[in-house]
Design a protein around this motif. Structure first.
Motif, PDB file in Angstrom:
ATOM      1  N   GLN A 193      42.066  12.487   2.728  1.00 52.19           N
ATOM      2  CA  GLN A 193      43.418  12.947   2.424  1.00 52.19           C
ATOM      3  C   GLN A 193      44.385  12.615   3.556  1.00 52.19           C
ATOM      4  O   GLN A 193      45.509  12.174   3.315  1.00 52.19           O
ATOM      5  N   ARG A 194      43.953  12.837   4.791  1.00 52.50           N
ATOM      6  CA  ARG A 194      44.829  12.595   5.937  1.00 52.50           C
ATOM      7  C   ARG A 194      44.609  11.222   6.559  1.00 52.50           C
ATOM      8  O   ARG A 194      45.310  10.847   7.508  1.00 52.50           O
ATOM      9  N   GLY A 195      43.640  10.470   6.061  1.00 56.94           N
ATOM     10  CA  GLY A 195      43.398   9.121   6.567  1.00 56.94           C
ATOM     11  C   GLY A 195      42.840   9.068   7.969  1.00 56.94           C
ATOM     12  O   GLY A 195      43.105   8.124   8.718  1.00 56.94           O
ATOM     13  N   LEU A 196      42.047  10.077   8.374  1.00 56.91           N
ATOM     14  CA  LEU A 196      41.519  10.136   9.737  1.00 56.91           C
ATOM     15  C   LEU A 196      40.273   9.257   9.875  1.00 56.91           C
ATOM     16  O   LEU A 196      39.352   9.334   9.051  1.00 56.91           O
ATOM     17  N   VAL A 197      40.260   8.458  10.931  1.00 62.86           N
ATOM     18  CA  VAL A 197      39.161   7.522  11.185  1.00 62.86           C
ATOM     19  C   VAL A 197      38.648   7.752  12.603  1.00 62.86           C
ATOM     20  O   VAL A 197      39.417   7.706  13.575  1.00 62.86           O
ATOM     21  N   LEU A 198      37.362   8.006  12.739  1.00 62.26           N
ATOM     22  CA  LEU A 198      36.723   8.141  14.047  1.00 62.26           C
ATOM     23  C   LEU A 198      36.136   6.803  14.472  1.00 62.26           C
ATOM     24  O   LEU A 198      35.589   6.060  13.656  1.00 62.26           O
ATOM     25  N   THR A 199      36.234   6.514  15.769  1.00 63.90           N
ATOM     26  CA  THR A 199      35.578   5.341  16.331  1.00 63.90           C
ATOM     27  C   THR A 199      35.274   5.640  17.793  1.00 63.90           C
ATOM     28  O   THR A 199      35.421   6.779  18.250  1.00 63.90           O
ATOM     29  N   ASN A 200      34.832   4.641  18.535  1.00 66.75           N
ATOM     30  CA  ASN A 200      34.585   4.807  19.970  1.00 66.75           C
ATOM     31  C   ASN A 200      35.837   4.489  20.771  1.00 66.75           C
ATOM     32  O   ASN A 200      36.616   3.602  20.399  1.00 66.75           O
ATOM     33  N   HIS A 201      35.987   5.189  21.893  1.00 70.67           N
ATOM     34  CA  HIS A 201      37.098   4.879  22.796  1.00 70.67           C
ATOM     35  C   HIS A 201      37.022   3.431  23.262  1.00 70.67           C
ATOM     36  O   HIS A 201      38.038   2.728  23.336  1.00 70.67           O
ATOM     37  N   HIS A 202      35.811   2.955  23.576  1.00 77.50           N
ATOM     38  CA  HIS A 202      35.712   1.600  24.125  1.00 77.50           C
ATOM     39  C   HIS A 202      36.013   0.529  23.093  1.00 77.50           C
ATOM     40  O   HIS A 202      36.261  -0.626  23.447  1.00 77.50           O
ATOM     41  N   VAL A 203      36.015   0.884  21.809  1.00 77.45           N
ATOM     42  CA  VAL A 203      36.362  -0.082  20.764  1.00 77.45           C
ATOM     43  C   VAL A 203      37.859  -0.379  20.760  1.00 77.45           C
ATOM     44  O   VAL A 203      38.281  -1.519  20.523  1.00 77.45           O
ATOM     45  N   ILE A 204      38.689   0.630  21.035  1.00 78.23           N
ATOM     46  CA  ILE A 204      40.140   0.447  20.955  1.00 78.23           C
ATOM     47  C   ILE A 204      40.801   0.474  22.332  1.00 78.23           C
ATOM     48  O   ILE A 204      42.030   0.381  22.434  1.00 78.23           O
ATOM     49  N   GLU A 205      40.034   0.576  23.402  1.00 76.67           N
ATOM     50  CA  GLU A 205      40.591   0.688  24.749  1.00 76.67           C
ATOM     51  C   GLU A 205      41.449  -0.531  25.086  1.00 76.67           C
ATOM     52  O   GLU A 205      41.032  -1.682  24.913  1.00 76.67           O
ATOM     53  N   GLY A 206      42.668  -0.289  25.568  1.00 79.56           N
ATOM     54  CA  GLY A 206      43.556  -1.369  25.978  1.00 79.56           C
ATOM     55  C   GLY A 206      44.197  -2.140  24.848  1.00 79.56           C
ATOM     56  O   GLY A 206      44.835  -3.163  25.080  1.00 79.56           O
ATOM     57  N   ALA A 207      44.072  -1.656  23.617  1.00 77.62           N
ATOM     58  CA  ALA A 207      44.589  -2.404  22.473  1.00 77.62           C
ATOM     59  C   ALA A 207      46.105  -2.304  22.385  1.00 77.62           C
ATOM     60  O   ALA A 207      46.686  -1.244  22.624  1.00 77.62           O
ATOM     61  N   ASP A 208      46.756  -3.415  22.046  1.00 78.54           N
ATOM     62  CA  ASP A 208      48.181  -3.399  21.706  1.00 78.54           C
ATOM     63  C   ASP A 208      48.371  -3.129  20.222  1.00 78.54           C
ATOM     64  O   ASP A 208      49.353  -2.521  19.824  1.00 78.54           O
ATOM     65  N   GLU A 209      47.429  -3.581  19.420  1.00 79.46           N
ATOM     66  CA  GLU A 209      47.462  -3.332  17.979  1.00 79.46           C
ATOM     67  C   GLU A 209      46.048  -3.059  17.492  1.00 79.46           C
ATOM     68  O   GLU A 209      45.090  -3.678  17.959  1.00 79.46           O
ATOM     69  N   VAL A 210      45.934  -2.122  16.557  1.00 78.31           N
ATOM     70  CA  VAL A 210      44.636  -1.817  15.952  1.00 78.31           C
ATOM     71  C   VAL A 210      44.807  -1.808  14.438  1.00 78.31           C
ATOM     72  O   VAL A 210      45.780  -1.245  13.917  1.00 78.31           O
ATOM     73  N   SER A 211      43.876  -2.431  13.738  1.00 81.01           N
ATOM     74  CA  SER A 211      43.869  -2.388  12.284  1.00 81.01           C
ATOM     75  C   SER A 211      42.441  -2.162  11.818  1.00 81.01           C
ATOM     76  O   SER A 211      41.486  -2.377  12.574  1.00 81.01           O
ATOM     77  N   VAL A 212      42.306  -1.702  10.578  1.00 83.93           N
ATOM     78  CA  VAL A 212      40.974  -1.481  10.013  1.00 83.93           C
ATOM     79  C   VAL A 212      40.848  -2.263   8.717  1.00 83.93           C
ATOM     80  O   VAL A 212      41.820  -2.436   7.979  1.00 83.93           O
ATOM     81  N   THR A 213      39.647  -2.745   8.468  1.00 83.73           N
ATOM     82  CA  THR A 213      39.345  -3.458   7.227  1.00 83.73           C
ATOM     83  C   THR A 213      38.379  -2.628   6.402  1.00 83.73           C
ATOM     84  O   THR A 213      37.297  -2.269   6.891  1.00 83.73           O
ATOM     85  N   LEU A 214      38.770  -2.310   5.177  1.00 82.60           N
ATOM     86  CA  LEU A 214      37.936  -1.498   4.298  1.00 82.60           C
ATOM     87  C   LEU A 214      36.869  -2.357   3.639  1.00 82.60           C
ATOM     88  O   LEU A 214      36.926  -3.592   3.674  1.00 82.60           O
ATOM     89  N   SER A 215      35.929  -1.702   3.004  1.00 82.05           N
ATOM     90  CA  SER A 215      34.826  -2.430   2.374  1.00 82.05           C
ATOM     91  C   SER A 215      35.289  -3.305   1.216  1.00 82.05           C
ATOM     92  O   SER A 215      34.617  -4.268   0.861  1.00 82.05           O
ATOM     93  N   ASP A 216      36.462  -2.983   0.617  1.00 85.53           N
ATOM     94  CA  ASP A 216      36.975  -3.806  -0.480  1.00 85.53           C
ATOM     95  C   ASP A 216      37.818  -4.977   0.013  1.00 85.53           C
ATOM     96  O   ASP A 216      38.428  -5.696  -0.780  1.00 85.53           O
ATOM     97  N   GLY A 217      37.877  -5.170   1.335  1.00 86.43           N
ATOM     98  CA  GLY A 217      38.577  -6.317   1.894  1.00 86.43           C
ATOM     99  C   GLY A 217      39.992  -6.048   2.346  1.00 86.43           C
ATOM    100  O   GLY A 217      40.590  -6.890   3.023  1.00 86.43           O
ATOM    101  N   ARG A 218      40.558  -4.903   2.008  1.00 90.08           N
ATOM    102  CA  ARG A 218      41.926  -4.599   2.437  1.00 90.08           C
ATOM    103  C   ARG A 218      41.967  -4.330   3.939  1.00 90.08           C
ATOM    104  O   ARG A 218      41.079  -3.688   4.482  1.00 90.08           O
ATOM    105  N   THR A 219      43.020  -4.812   4.600  1.00 93.51           N
ATOM    106  CA  THR A 219      43.242  -4.547   6.015  1.00 93.51           C
ATOM    107  C   THR A 219      44.499  -3.706   6.168  1.00 93.51           C
ATOM    108  O   THR A 219      45.559  -4.058   5.635  1.00 93.51           O
ATOM    109  N   LEU A 220      44.378  -2.579   6.900  1.00 98.49           N
ATOM    110  CA  LEU A 220      45.471  -1.628   7.055  1.00 98.49           C
ATOM    111  C   LEU A 220      45.773  -1.423   8.531  1.00 98.49           C
ATOM    112  O   LEU A 220      44.853  -1.372   9.359  1.00 98.49           O
TER     113      LEU A 220
END
Length: 478
Positions: free
Chosen positions: A119-146
């Motif tokens: 409902q709120r679109g909350l996504v958990l990941t690791n800090h080291h995965v997004i550390e220092g990022a200027d942009e972050v996006s996610v790709t769903l299993s159906d191929g959409r990138t948000l």
């Protein structure tokens, strides 16, 4: 037949039989079939009435139905950073002389994430995965990138929280990870080496693991389910499809790129959920402390204290007004347990404290005067603004050293200056962001608790020993 037993049988059967041979039935003459009563033709060996592979007539269970619910909730996380590349490499002189020759390059990396609230679109990941990022996006299993909105992260537990906007997300419910037992079946889902939506299975090899190199506060689930680069931030689920952990690391003495050797680590869902709630509310994590200095009990200290076993954390100082002082801890007490967990050394006690939020209850098992006593208290939080320690530090934001740095060497201790407001008293006195304060006029200290105690009297002459750029300086504060 219980679900776990049936799944075990399926794994055994899959290992024993690479495939299943089809049995060709000879068709009976039409005349004979017409004359005889209608009797169902016998099923081929190894096929149940449902048409599925079977053992003793029972359909073999499959992880597929559970994974059909889980996989859509596991996303690929793309980290994009803009970096300036100079043909002169890292030479600072030529980089300053010819800045126009630098070019911008996009560095990209891939990890995994888990949708935990659709409902709120909350996504958990690791800090080291997004550390220092200027942009972050996610790709769903159906191929959409948000595009993903960064809500906050906690380097000490390696948890980060993001939010995405979409009307039809799938989430994984969080399980109670405290119920996990060694031997429970688990499944890891993620994007190892960029291969999206990869599933591996195994068992829980251990719980409550710590002392993993290079990571802060630790309470890991260890598993032999394959976890490789790119799996970081992905899901570790039980056979009901509930999230029991966030995959974070694999251990290999030859380095992570050498591949999986069956020793992977995941952050328990209870810990991840606690950190997530704090990040959602404030974007930061507040930790509690006992407010005591301790030292690991070795054979010499054990002999001096007259205790039989050289283990535990001996209290060397109790800071006034802190949780330990209010609970009645004394210098010379040996803490051997905390909240039901064994405490073998001072590092173990720091780790247990660091995983608790502010005001969390803490029950300690303490050796005192030859007997064991139970002491209960609630953890408190130390202020981080410099003005709370001394007016001459106003404008500075202070913090304890990262736990991962402490684990690298026992020789590093002190307080880190995170930020300094321009024009503030701290700035006028020469403090800079990144400074490590090792000692003050009142002596050395290990952390914020000790620093506060050192400055309790607000001495007229305040001199700080500061490490900056690998060199030591003395700053006299006015």
């Amino acid at each position: 037949m219980k679900s776990s037993t049936r799944i075990l049988m399926s794994l055994i059967a899959a290992a024993a039989f690479g495939g299943m041979a089809a049995t060709v039935l000879t068709d009976l003459p039409r005349q004979a079939r017409a004359a005889e009563p209608a009797v169902p033709a016998p099923l081929p060996a190894g096929v149940a009435a449902s048409g599925l592979p079977s053992i003793d007539g029972q359909p073999l269970p499959s992880l597929a139905p559970m994974l059909e619910r889980v996989i859509p909730a596991v996303v690929g996380v793309h980290n994009t950073r803009r970096v300036q590349v100079s043909p002169f490499g890292n030479d600072p002189f030529f980089r300053r002389m010819f800045p126009e020759m630098s070019q911008e390059r996009l560095d990209q990396s891939l990890g995994s994430g888990v949708v935990v609230d659709a409902q709120r679109g909350l996504v958990l990941t690791n800090h080291h995965v997004i550390e220092g990022a200027d942009e972050v996006s996610v790709t769903l299993s159906d191929g959409r990138t948000l595009p993903a909105e960064f809500l906050g992260s906690d380097p000490e537990t390696d948890i980060a929280l993001m939010r995405v906007e979409s009307a039809d997300l799938t989430a994984i419910p969080l399980a109670d990870s405290s119920t996990l037992r060694v031997g429970d079946f688990v499944v890891a889902v993620g994007n190892p080496f960029g291969f999206s939506q990869t599933v591996t299975s195994g068992i829980v090899s251990a719980v409550g693991r710590s002392n993993v190199p290079g990571i802060g506060f630790q309470n890991f689930i260890q598993t032999d389910a394959s976890i490789n680069p790119g799996n970081s931030g992905g899901a570790l689920v039980n056979l009901r499809g509930e999230l029991v952990g966030i995959n974070t690391a694999s251990f290999n003495v030859r380095g992570s790129m050498a591949g999986n050797i069956g020793i992977g680590f995941a952050i328990p869902s209870n810990l991840a959920g606690s950190v997530m709630r704090q990040l959602e509310n404030s974007g930061t994590v507040r930790r509690g402390t006992l407010g005591v200095d301790t030292q690991t009990v070795d054979a010499r200290i054990a002999q001096g204290l007259g205790i039989a076993e050289a283990r535990g954390a001996v209290v060397t100082r109790v800071h006034e007004g802190a949780a330990g002082a209010r609970a009645g801890l004394r210098t010379g007490d040996v803490i051997v347990g905390a909240n039901g967990q064994r405490v073998d050394n001072a590092e173990a006690l720091r780790n247990i404290q660091g995983l608790q939020p502010v005001d969390a209850p803490m029950t300690l098992s303490v050796l005192r005067d030859g007997r064991t006593v139970e002491i209960s208290t609630r953890l408190t939080e130390l202020p981080r603004d410099g003005a709370s320690y001394d007016p001459r530090l106003a404008g500075a934001t202070l913090s304890d050293l990262p736990e991962a740095l402490r684990r690298q060497t026992d020789r590093i201790s002190g307080v880190l200056v995170e930020r300094v407001e321009p024009g503030s008293a701290a700035a006028r006195n020469g403090l800079r962001a990144g400074d490590l304060i090792r000692a003050a006029t009142g002596g050395q200290f290990h952390d914020l608790s000790g620093f506060r105690a050192t400055l309790a009297g607000q001495p007229d002459a305040l001199v700080l020993l500061v490490v900056r750029g690998g060199r030591q300086y003395q700053l006299r504060l006015q």
